[in-house]
Design an enzyme around this catalytic site. Structure first.
Site, PDB file in Angstrom:
ATOM      1  N   LYS A  87      94.095  91.341  12.170  1.00 47.43           N
ATOM      2  CA  LYS A  87      92.831  91.876  11.661  1.00 47.43           C
ATOM      3  C   LYS A  87      92.348  93.006  12.558  1.00 47.43           C
ATOM      4  O   LYS A  87      91.840  92.765  13.654  1.00 47.43           O
ATOM      5  CB  LYS A  87      91.794  90.755  11.625  1.00 47.43           C
ATOM      6  N   THR A  88      92.541  94.258  12.110  1.00 46.54           N
ATOM      7  CA  THR A  88      92.120  95.425  12.903  1.00 46.54           C
ATOM      8  C   THR A  88      91.539  96.515  12.003  1.00 46.54           C
ATOM      9  O   THR A  88      91.768  96.513  10.787  1.00 46.54           O
ATOM     10  CB  THR A  88      93.306  96.059  13.664  1.00 46.54           C
TER      11      THR A  88
ATOM     12  N   CYS B 209      91.622  91.674  16.192  1.00 46.78           N
ATOM     13  CA  CYS B 209      92.239  92.368  17.326  1.00 46.78           C
ATOM     14  C   CYS B 209      92.771  91.426  18.407  1.00 46.78           C
ATOM     15  O   CYS B 209      92.184  91.306  19.483  1.00 46.78           O
ATOM     16  CB  CYS B 209      91.289  93.381  17.957  1.00 46.78           C
TER      17      CYS B 209
ATOM     18  N   CYS C 157      97.471  97.931  17.418  1.00 47.78           N
ATOM     19  CA  CYS C 157      96.643  97.418  18.501  1.00 47.78           C
ATOM     20  C   CYS C 157      96.932  98.231  19.759  1.00 47.78           C
ATOM     21  O   CYS C 157      98.018  98.126  20.333  1.00 47.78           O
ATOM     22  CB  CYS C 157      96.996  95.940  18.722  1.00 47.78           C
TER      23      CYS C 157
ATOM     24  N   GLN D  90      83.312  97.997  16.931  1.00 48.91           N
ATOM     25  CA  GLN D  90      83.753  96.918  17.816  1.00 48.91           C
ATOM     26  C   GLN D  90      84.947  97.301  18.708  1.00 48.91           C
ATOM     27  O   GLN D  90      85.048  96.796  19.831  1.00 48.91           O
ATOM     28  CB  GLN D  90      84.072  95.670  16.985  1.00 48.91           C
TER      29      GLN D  90
ATOM     30  N   GLY E  54      85.462  98.150   6.858  1.00 54.55           N
ATOM     31  CA  GLY E  54      86.083  98.180   5.536  1.00 54.55           C
ATOM     32  C   GLY E  54      85.105  98.633   4.460  1.00 54.55           C
ATOM     33  O   GLY E  54      85.443  99.448   3.590  1.00 54.55           O
TER      34      GLY E  54
HETATM   35  P1  FAD Z   1      83.025  94.181  10.107  1.00 56.30           P
HETATM   36  O1  FAD Z   1      83.261  95.577  10.557  1.00 56.30           O
HETATM   37  O2  FAD Z   1      82.875  93.128  11.101  1.00 56.30           O
HETATM   38  O3  FAD Z   1      81.918  94.210   9.022  1.00 56.30           O
HETATM   39  C1  FAD Z   1      81.527  93.137   8.214  1.00 56.30           C
HETATM   40  C2  FAD Z   1      80.137  93.415   7.692  1.00 56.30           C
HETATM   41  O4  FAD Z   1      79.823  92.485   6.651  1.00 56.30           O
HETATM   42  C3  FAD Z   1      79.061  93.252   8.761  1.00 56.30           C
HETATM   43  O5  FAD Z   1      78.288  94.423   8.840  1.00 56.30           O
HETATM   44  C4  FAD Z   1      78.240  92.051   8.284  1.00 56.30           C
HETATM   45  O6  FAD Z   1      76.862  92.169   8.586  1.00 56.30           O
HETATM   46  C5  FAD Z   1      78.482  92.089   6.779  1.00 56.30           C
HETATM   47  N1  FAD Z   1      78.316  90.783   6.126  1.00 56.30           N
HETATM   48  C6  FAD Z   1      78.765  89.569   6.535  1.00 56.30           C
HETATM   49  N2  FAD Z   1      78.397  88.614   5.659  1.00 56.30           N
HETATM   50  C7  FAD Z   1      77.703  89.232   4.670  1.00 56.30           C
HETATM   51  C8  FAD Z   1      77.068  88.771   3.492  1.00 56.30           C
HETATM   52  N3  FAD Z   1      77.058  87.478   3.149  1.00 56.30           N
HETATM   53  N4  FAD Z   1      76.444  89.690   2.698  1.00 56.30           N
HETATM   54  C9  FAD Z   1      76.459  91.007   3.026  1.00 56.30           C
HETATM   55  N5  FAD Z   1      77.039  91.492   4.141  1.00 56.30           N
HETATM   56  C10 FAD Z   1      77.654  90.611   4.947  1.00 56.30           C
HETATM   57  N6  FAD Z   1      90.615  97.287  15.656  1.00 56.30           N
HETATM   58  C11 FAD Z   1      91.460  98.336  15.853  1.00 56.30           C
HETATM   59  O7  FAD Z   1      91.993  98.872  14.882  1.00 56.30           O
HETATM   60  N7  FAD Z   1      91.744  98.822  17.089  1.00 56.30           N
HETATM   61  C12 FAD Z   1      91.182  98.272  18.199  1.00 56.30           C
HETATM   62  O8  FAD Z   1      91.445  98.732  19.306  1.00 56.30           O
HETATM   63  C13 FAD Z   1      90.279  97.177  18.045  1.00 56.30           C
HETATM   64  N8  FAD Z   1      89.681  96.598  19.110  1.00 56.30           N
HETATM   65  C14 FAD Z   1      88.777  95.576  18.933  1.00 56.30           C
HETATM   66  C15 FAD Z   1      88.134  95.025  20.043  1.00 56.30           C
HETATM   67  C16 FAD Z   1      87.193  94.017  19.889  1.00 56.30           C
HETATM   68  C17 FAD Z   1      86.530  93.431  21.106  1.00 56.30           C
HETATM   69  C18 FAD Z   1      86.864  93.550  18.582  1.00 56.30           C
HETATM   70  C19 FAD Z   1      85.824  92.475  18.388  1.00 56.30           C
HETATM   71  C20 FAD Z   1      87.498  94.094  17.476  1.00 56.30           C
HETATM   72  C21 FAD Z   1      88.452  95.099  17.633  1.00 56.30           C
HETATM   73  N9  FAD Z   1      89.130  95.658  16.532  1.00 56.30           N
HETATM   74  C22 FAD Z   1      90.016  96.706  16.719  1.00 56.30           C
HETATM   75  C23 FAD Z   1      88.988  95.045  15.195  1.00 56.30           C
HETATM   76  C24 FAD Z   1      88.036  95.778  14.269  1.00 56.30           C
HETATM   77  O9  FAD Z   1      86.830  96.054  14.917  1.00 56.30           O
HETATM   78  C25 FAD Z   1      87.793  94.909  13.039  1.00 56.30           C
HETATM   79  O10 FAD Z   1      89.024  94.468  12.506  1.00 56.30           O
HETATM   80  C26 FAD Z   1      87.041  95.661  11.956  1.00 56.30           C
HETATM   81  O11 FAD Z   1      85.833  96.185  12.449  1.00 56.30           O
HETATM   82  C27 FAD Z   1      86.770  94.735  10.774  1.00 56.30           C
HETATM   83  O12 FAD Z   1      86.091  95.404   9.755  1.00 56.30           O
HETATM   84  P2  FAD Z   1      85.468  94.586   8.526  1.00 56.30           P
HETATM   85  O13 FAD Z   1      84.858  95.576   7.637  1.00 56.30           O
HETATM   86  O14 FAD Z   1      86.473  93.635   7.984  1.00 56.30           O
HETATM   87  O15 FAD Z   1      84.355  93.684   9.218  1.00 56.30           O
END
Ligand code: FAD
Ligand code: UQ1
Length: 420
Positions: A305-306, A162, A341, A43, A14
């Site tokens: 959450k994806t 996911c 998904c 991921q 994000g």
């Molecule tokens: P993340 O990408 O997890 O990033 C969060 C970031 O915030 C991290 O880098 C972390 O270090 C940082 N952070 C945390 N706390 C702090 C802080 N206090 N200060 C500063 N930085 C901080 N999605 C799909 O669409 N299709 C799929 O097929 C799919 N398969 C998946 C399979 C698996 C096994 C997993 C685990 C996930 C899958 N997903 C899939 C889900 C997808 O990966 C996540 O929903 C997505 O990456 C979430 O993005 P995000 O930015 O919310 O969080």
């Protein structure tokens, strides 16, 4: 520099999608990303790595190469949020001020959330988890070593990211056992805390067919509470029968750990009582602080959450926050809860689930996506990583809805295409 027009907290899916978009809109040095980690993790690749389809190292890239040019990377953790004064305190003691804030911190994978999990992962090669870059490497070798007995795959209490992933790894393992002559010596069991295999009926029905056809045992309402690796036992509590404990012997155990908001976020004034960033579910604007928005796993948006959901959210957020920055209303674009998904059911087969806040299918392609298809497997294993690295993280992918320029038109058209 201590005041930015826009600060994005988190450099994950994000955070990159949003910061790249606004770097284009606002120009150099007006956008900062606060992110402590050296690495960005793709991921969605972990299911492919767990199944031996891809090398896990291909899903980890250096954060310094991921953050867009024109965006300042503040390599620190945000520890304290003071939205009344537009201030964030970092773990190194520095303060960062902003005009606008986007929260994108994701969700914490809690390896401490199950008694004995960490010890089992460290000491028993038959206990594995794809849920980190370090542990995903051990999953496929364990699948290859398995020569029969009980293979158990677990799903924790929600919310998790996911929700299809814990069963995708199971289907790949089961297919591997079948192709390598061990399937008739194995019992494959899916233990989920949920009362159903999947939350959306259309895809749940399709997955129940898969489970039946492949002779997979489905244990609903089973909550993994402890792993006793010395006795090779996984210990569950029955959620529908309080006080009932079930002990299952394992020869292979794949664990999806529980997940929760990061402590720094949970204790901030930005969250609701569950610890997730409290947003208007359609506009993505914070309910209390109008200059704060949120995206992805750290939010309380009631959808799965994806990364696919984040793609769709990123275009809505960009429009509404962009308008707010220009003195206009921040409620023009409305997020419908779109999420997706790709449910891998075997090597070369995938059901592509896509749905909205109401659990109503919102399918992109003019074919029945509830059927297992080879095209959808390639979409997941080859096209998605390509799309992610080349468009998504650069802020050029707003989800499949963008092909139909009117949100409304997109919605109607997708509805027409749903084959029941
Ligand atoms: P993340 O990408 O997890 O990033 C969060 C970031 O915030 C991290 O880098 C972390 O270090 C940082 N952070 C945390 N706390 C702090 C802080 N206090 N200060 C500063 N930085 C901080 N999605 C799909 O669409 N299709 C799929 O097929 C799919 N398969 C998946 C399979 C698996 C096994 C997993 C685990 C996930 C899958 N997903 C899939 C889900 C997808 O990966 C996540 O929903 C997505 O990456 C979430 O993005 P995000 O930015 O919310 O969080
Ligand atoms: C998607 O947009 C996305 O984010 C880039 C994913 O994560 C890797 C997905 O798994 C899916 C399925 C989508 C949705 C895209 C299409 C073309 C249906």
């Amino acid at each position: 520099k201590d005041n930015y027009k826009l600060v994005v907290v988190g450099g994950g899916s994000g955070g990159l999608a949003v910061s790249s978009r606004f770097a284009r809109k606002l120009g150099k040095n007006n956008v900062a990303v606060i992110e402590p980690s050296e690495w960005h993790l793709y991921q969605p690749g972990w299911t492919l790595a767990a199944g031996g389809v891809k090398n896990p190292d291909s899903f980890r890239r250096s954060e310094s190469k991921m953050i867009s040019k024109g965006v300042d990377w503040i390599k620190a953790k945000a520890t304290d949020f003071q939205p009344e004064s537009n201030t964030i305190v970092l773990d190194n003691g520095d303060k960062v001020k902003y005009d606008y804030l986007v929260m994108a911190t994701g969700i914490k994978i809690d390896f401490d959330g199950i008694k004995g999990l960490k010890e089992a992962l460290a000491n028993d090669q038959q206990v594995v988890s794809m849920y980190s870059h370090e542990t995903v490497k051990n999953v496929f070798p364990a699948i290859q070593r398995f020569k029969g007995g009980n293979a158990i795959f677990t799903f924790p209490k929600v919310p998790i990211k996911c929700p299809g992933a814990p069963q995708k790894v199971m289907y790949l393992a089961e297919d591997y056992f079948r192709k390598n002559g061990v399937r008739d010596k194995a019992t494959v069991t899916y233990c989920t805390t949920l009362p159903v295999i999947f939350g959306v009926k259309k895809y749940a029905d399709a997955l129940m067919e898969v489970v039946k056809e492949r002779d997979i045992k489905l244990n609903t309402q089973h909550h993994l509470i402890e792993i006793d690796y010395k006795n090779k036992q996984a210990i569950f509590e029955r959620l529908d029968q309080p006080g009932t404990i079930v002990k299952l012997n394992y020869d292979l155990l794949h664990v999806c750990p529980p997940m929760k908001p990061f402590d720094e976020i949970k204790k901030s004034p930005l969250v609701d009582q569950t610890g997730y960033v409290d947003l208007d579910k359609h506009t993505l604007q914070h309910k209390k602080y109008p200059n704060v928005f949120g995206i992805g796993d750290c939010t309380n948006l009631p959808t799965s959450k994806t990364a696919a959901a984040i793609a769709a959210q990123s275009s809505i957020l960009a429009e509404n926050l962009g308008n707010l920055m220009n003195g206009k209303d921040a409620n023009k674009a409305k997020y419908d809860g779109y999420t997706s998904c790709p449910l891998i059911t075997a090597y070369g087969r995938t059901i592509l689930a896509e749905f909205d806040y109401d659990g109503k299918p919102l399918e992109t392609f003019p074919i029945n996506q509830g059927k297992e298809r080879r095209t959808m497997f390639h979409l997941k294993s080859d096209f998605m990583p390509f799309l992610y690295w080349n468009a998504f993280v650069k802020g050029y992918w707003g989800g499949p809805g963008i092909y139909l320029c009117y949100q409304k038109l997109a919605k109607n058209s997708r509805e027409h295409r749903v084959y029941k």
